[in-house]
Design a protein around this motif. Structure first.
Motif, PDB file in Angstrom:
ATOM      1  N   MET A  13       0.878  -1.177   0.000  1.00  0.00           N
ATOM      2  CA  MET A  13       0.000   0.000   0.000  1.00  0.00           C
ATOM      3  C   MET A  13       0.910   1.218   0.000  1.00  0.00           C
ATOM      4  O   MET A  13       1.556   1.523   1.005  1.00  0.00           O
ATOM      5  CB  MET A  13      -0.913   0.005   1.223  1.00  0.00           C
ATOM      6  N   ILE A  15       1.725   5.312  -0.357  1.00  0.00           N
ATOM      7  CA  ILE A  15       1.116   6.602  -0.035  1.00  0.00           C
ATOM      8  C   ILE A  15       1.840   7.658  -0.860  1.00  0.00           C
ATOM      9  O   ILE A  15       3.070   7.779  -0.769  1.00  0.00           O
ATOM     10  CB  ILE A  15       1.229   6.928   1.459  1.00  0.00           C
ATOM     11  N   LEU A  38      -0.458   2.008  11.146  1.00  0.00           N
ATOM     12  CA  LEU A  38      -0.174   1.328   9.880  1.00  0.00           C
ATOM     13  C   LEU A  38      -0.981   0.038   9.764  1.00  0.00           C
ATOM     14  O   LEU A  38      -1.328  -0.594  10.765  1.00  0.00           O
ATOM     15  CB  LEU A  38       1.318   1.033   9.782  1.00  0.00           C
ATOM     16  N   TYR A  42      -1.008  -5.029   4.879  1.00  0.00           N
ATOM     17  CA  TYR A  42      -0.165  -4.425   3.853  1.00  0.00           C
ATOM     18  C   TYR A  42       1.135  -3.914   4.458  1.00  0.00           C
ATOM     19  O   TYR A  42       1.189  -3.534   5.629  1.00  0.00           O
ATOM     20  CB  TYR A  42      -0.874  -3.231   3.194  1.00  0.00           C
ATOM     21  N   THR A  44       3.663  -0.682   3.992  1.00  0.00           N
ATOM     22  CA  THR A  44       3.438   0.675   3.504  1.00  0.00           C
ATOM     23  C   THR A  44       4.760   1.352   3.153  1.00  0.00           C
ATOM     24  O   THR A  44       5.755   1.203   3.873  1.00  0.00           O
ATOM     25  CB  THR A  44       2.707   1.525   4.553  1.00  0.00           C
ATOM     26  N   MET A  68       8.280   4.455   7.779  1.00  0.00           N
ATOM     27  CA  MET A  68       8.103   3.666   6.565  1.00  0.00           C
ATOM     28  C   MET A  68       9.141   4.084   5.535  1.00  0.00           C
ATOM     29  O   MET A  68       9.636   5.217   5.575  1.00  0.00           O
ATOM     30  CB  MET A  68       6.695   3.839   6.012  1.00  0.00           C
ATOM     31  N   VAL A 113      -5.032   5.502   7.386  1.00  0.00           N
ATOM     32  CA  VAL A 113      -4.567   4.368   6.569  1.00  0.00           C
ATOM     33  C   VAL A 113      -5.414   3.128   6.827  1.00  0.00           C
ATOM     34  O   VAL A 113      -5.853   2.455   5.885  1.00  0.00           O
ATOM     35  CB  VAL A 113      -3.078   4.070   6.841  1.00  0.00           C
ATOM     36  N   GLU A 117      -7.684   0.617   4.566  1.00  0.00           N
ATOM     37  CA  GLU A 117      -7.409  -0.813   4.565  1.00  0.00           C
ATOM     38  C   GLU A 117      -8.705  -1.596   4.744  1.00  0.00           C
ATOM     39  O   GLU A 117      -8.986  -2.555   4.006  1.00  0.00           O
ATOM     40  CB  GLU A 117      -6.433  -1.169   5.681  1.00  0.00           C
TER      41      GLU A 117
END
Length: 328
Positions: A13, A15, A38, A42, A44, A68, A113, A117
């Motif tokens: 995922m 961003i 988070l 996934y 990130t 991340m 996030v 999800e």
């Protein structure tokens, strides 16, 4: 990077953030991302594309020590579409299954996030998911706490409420999530932003117009995926809001003209433009007359009615601008 991942590696995922000459705002945006929860299903990674010849934001990233991986790039071709397309290209190259996006002048809530999800599982038929961007004014950030200033010429608003999964009222890239079926060039549509809108904006309106009308894409609302934007200074003035409304209306008209095949025929497209223009004319005069009637007894109400009238009058010039932009 390979687009295929080992079976034990979680899907990605990504961003994405586009930025240009707004270091302080970007810093605030990234702090909010650092504080988000988070996802579990996934991994990130963050993509930041600076619309400039060379990068100038490395120190911001180093200072924040984000949790991340961060991928930075400079996009030298100035324009809204060019920088957004660079983000899509990078997400595609990284093999992202979902791309989340937020503007650099916004901050996201702690569960931003994970709200997307969860929505990705609950809305399997939605190609695009969008959340609200709540506006924070000088006197409050929620409708119940907004105190209208005595000299204010237009009603302060918040995003219209939509139920989970409903189509967003105004599709935009302020706060969104795209599935790879939309942006992947190998396993999806490979859709990109039209660079004819680089200088005039509303490239996101064109993007979602094409996705829905040409490809049958579906959009869904995720009310828990909230972002926040300050509506202060000139952004909270009648001049700024009326000019932006007129520009957005002209851009939409140009989209209808440029993609008239999705509207079946040119006469149908022109009919839509004519009807919308007539509505603006009606509401412009309606609110102007109402403002005159309230001017003596309720001057503050009259001011806001007059401001609404000005916004509609400004939009009457959108037709001329749309035909001009069509030649770009």
């Amino acid at each position: 990077m390979s687009k295929t991942q080992p079976a034990d590696v979680k899907p990605l995922m990504a961003i994405g953030i586009c930025t240009r000459d707004r270091h302080e705002l970007l810093h605030r945006c990234l702090i909010s991302l650092k504080n988000t929860t988070l996802p579990k299903r996934y991994r990130t990674e963050l993509i930041i594309v600076e619309n400039a010849e060379t990068l100038s934001i490395e120190s911001i990233i180093e200072e924040l020590d984000l949790t991340m991986p961060v991928h930075l790039a400079a996009e030298p071709k100035i324009g809204y579409s060019s920088v957004r397309n660079r983000v899509l290209d990078m997400a595609d190259e990284m093999g992202a299954d979902i791309l989340l996006g937020v503007d650099d002048d916004e901050e996201v809530c702690e569960n931003w996030v994970i709200a997307y999800e969860a929505a990705s599982e609950l809305l399997p038929d939605c190609d695009v998911m969008m959340g609200p961007t709540n506006l924070r004014y000088a006197n409050g950030d929620e409708p119940s706490s907004i105190v209208q200033s005595a000299g204010h010429w237009i009603e302060r608003t918040q995003p219209l409420k939509r139920a989970f999964g409903q189509r967003p009222y105004v599709p935009a890239t302020m706060n969104y999530a795209l599935r790879k079926a939309v942006f992947s060039k190998q396993s999806g549509l490979g859709l990109r932003f039209d660079e004819r809108f680089n200088k005039i904006g509303s490239e996101d309106t064109a993007f979602f117009f094409i996705l829905e009308n040409l490809y049958g894409g579906k959009l869904g609302w995720v009310p828990e995926a909230r972002a926040f934007e300050d509506r202060l200074g000139k952004r909270d003035t009648l001049k700024f809001i009326s000019e932006r409304n007129a520009r957005n209306q002209a851009a939409y008209f140009s989209i209808v003209l440029a993609h008239q095949k999705t509207q079946k025929t040119l006469p149908v497209a022109l009919s839509e433009i004519r009807q919308t223009t007539l509505k603006h004319a009606f509401y412009a005069f309606y609110h102007f007359i109402a403002a005159a009637l309230y001017a003596l007894d309720q001057p503050q109400r009259a001011k806001k009615l007059f401001g609404t009238s000005v916004c509609h009058f400004k939009c009457l010039g959108a037709v001329t601008a749309a035909f001009k932009w069509r030649q770009l």
